[in-house]
Design an enzyme around this catalytic site. Structure first.
Site, mmCIF file in Angstrom:
data_model
loop_
_atom_site.group_PDB
_atom_site.id
_atom_site.type_symbol
_atom_site.label_atom_id
_atom_site.label_comp_id
_atom_site.label_asym_id
_atom_site.label_seq_id
_atom_site.Cartn_x
_atom_site.Cartn_y
_atom_site.Cartn_z
ATOM 1 N N LYS A 284 36.879 44.582 43.649
ATOM 2 C CA LYS A 284 37.452 42.869 43.360
ATOM 3 C C LYS A 284 38.243 43.027 42.112
ATOM 4 C CE LYS A 284 35.896 39.603 44.760
ATOM 5 N NZ LYS A 284 34.683 38.813 44.441
ATOM 6 N N GLU A 291 40.115 30.227 37.582
ATOM 7 C CA GLU A 291 38.782 29.364 37.901
ATOM 8 C C GLU A 291 38.116 28.650 36.647
ATOM 9 O OE1 GLU A 291 36.353 32.157 40.402
ATOM 10 O OE2 GLU A 291 37.986 33.343 40.093
#
Ligand code: ARG
Length: 466
Positions: A284, A291
């Site tokens: 990841k 965000e």
């Protein structure tokens, strides 16, 4: 410790009330503005003969020494000792210079004092926020300059719609931020009135000179009604409205970066320094910064909401509810500043992947409108042309073709007006190049938009906003 307002009371304040009432842990950040305002006030009192020259000088020297100690972190403003920053500065002053310190608050109330401090603070912060927005606009311009020819899909309903360029997309944001700057400048202009001298609510009987204080502190006018001067928080609500809209823009762009960095899009990749990993999934690379900005946007809206609700039921003039304004305003300012500070370098170091943008633009029949326009330009009414192009798209989907690869016979079966030159009309580059209507994505047109934004930035260069 005895309160400054102890005279009328027979009992000590309850400990809990003290804690509940104290705002110094929040408003201590106004210490500079509070001292600056007090210095101007004291200068005016001495000038008007309301206090003596000597007392005036002692106050100036005392306040200067407090400011110095504050800047050097030598003073701790604990809520057990001080109710708010205004009381703290006055107490400290009196400790240092004696009776002269007790004369500072002549012809003044904490109500007009806090109104002044907040305006001074907000004014300075708006200036800093404008500078941050301008710096980010520079980043947008630099990225755009590199991608005038980078074709990407433009979307509506998040469905591929028509071809644009990455530069065109970025200039859309540049225009939003340009409006944010204008809104902030307007807020600054609207709040350029000095409230000191309104007193608690009804002015004062002393022969004060409000214009002098306004001039000392760099305001171009004084508030014109003393009730309004102490109870106006419009500029706080206005600022938080401006900041909320600004955050909407940042949040939308953040959302797009999140999409672009997903494997589904892969239009861009964030620099390692501006992404984060997962504690369990080794592969990841997450766009946490974006965000968080998206998330913090709600927080700024909340700050605006806090102010609106806090103010809506208040009778004139000052009410203690208004002490709550600071947390909301400070939070909105801090949030917007940190968001802009981290977003700009993140965006500047983001790697754009033009091949993937182009590959995406090649799929999804972005040139279907151009195919219809081709027929229209040859005399076919637009509605018929639209239908023919739609039929061709359906055929392509069925056959696994695109409008660029579909044989000419198939075109001609649908509409005999099609000729060999249709392939030039539906070519992706041509579709972008030919959209040179004002505001469109054609590279030369976006170059013009870019120049206009750069001109705006140039105009603001070196300007001090406050
Ligand atoms: N700490 C107060 C505030 O921020 C200052 C004004 C207090 N005025 C009063 N009348 N108690 O609102």
């Amino acid at each position: 410790m005895a309160k400054m307002w102890a005279g009328r009371f027979k009992k000590e304040t309850d400990r809990l009330v003290n804690e509940f009432n104290a705002s110094v842990s929040v408003d201590s950040r106004l210490y500079r503005e509070d001292i600056e305002g007090s210095m101007a006030h004291a200068a005016m009192l001495a000038r008007q003969g309301i206090i003596s020259e000597e007392d005036g000088e002692a106050i100036q020297a005392g306040l200067k020494s407090i400011l110095k100690d504050m800047e050097e972190g030598k003073i701790t403003l604990s809520p057990e000792l001080y109710e708010d920053i205004h009381m703290a500065n006055e107490q400290l002053l009196t400790e240092r210079i004696g009776d002269a310190g007790k004369r500072l608050h002549t012809a003044r109330s904490r109500n007009d004092q806090v109104a002044l401090d907040m305006r001074l603070y907000v004014r300075k912060e708006i200036g800093e926020i404008i500078s941050l927005v301008l710096q980010f606009m520079e980043v947008l311009c630099d990225q755009a300059a590199d991608h005038l020819e980078t074709v990407m899909p433009g979307y509506t309903h998040l469905q591929r719609a028509q071809p644009i360029t990455f530069a065109h997309h970025l200039m859309a944001y540049a225009n939003m931020f340009k409006r944010d700057v204008r809104r902030l400048e307007d807020c600054l202009e609207g709040m350029d009135e000095m409230p000191l001298g309104c007193g608690a609510l009804a002015g004062t009987t002393y022969p004060i000179d409000r214009e002098f204080v306004a001039k000392e502190l760099g305001f171009s006018a004084v508030t014109d009604n003393s009730l309004d001067g102490v109870s106006d928080r419009d500029y706080c609500m206005e600022l938080c409205s401006c900041l909320s809209i600004l955050m909407v823009h940042l949040s939308r762009l953040s959302e797009e970066v999140v999409l672009w960095c997903s494997w589904e899009f892969k239009f861009a990749e964030l620099d390692d320094a501006f992404s984060t990993g997962s504690s369990i999934m080794p592969q990841k690379k997450n766009p946490d910064v974006c965000e968080l900005i998206r998330g913090k946007t709600g927080r700024v809206f909340g700050d605006l909401q806090t102010l609106l609700v806090m103010m809506k039921g208040l009778p004139l003039a000052y009410n203690k509810d208004m002490q709550e304004d600071k947390e909301a305003v400070f939070d909105a300012i801090d949030t917007v500043k940190i968001c802009l500070k981290v977003f700009a370098p993140m965006f500047a170091t983001m790697t754009v992947i033009p091949e993937n943008m182009r590959a995406a633009a090649k799929k999804g029949f972005l040139n279907a409108t151009d195919c219809a326009d081709y027929l229209t330009k040859k005399g076919v009414p637009f509605r018929d042309a639209y239908k023919a192009s739609g039929t061709l798209v359906a055929i392509c989907i069925e056959k696994g073709e695109t409008l660029d690869t579909l044989p000419l016979e198939v075109y001609r079966q649908v509409c005999p007006v099609f000729e060999e030159d249709v392939y030039r009309a539906v070519d992706l580059n041509a579709c972008v190049r030919e959209r040179k209507s004002l505001g469109g994505p054609a590279p030369e047109e976006v170059a013009r938009q870019l120049e206009k934004i750069r001109g705006f930035l140039k105009e603001k260069e070196g300007k001090v906003f406050s």
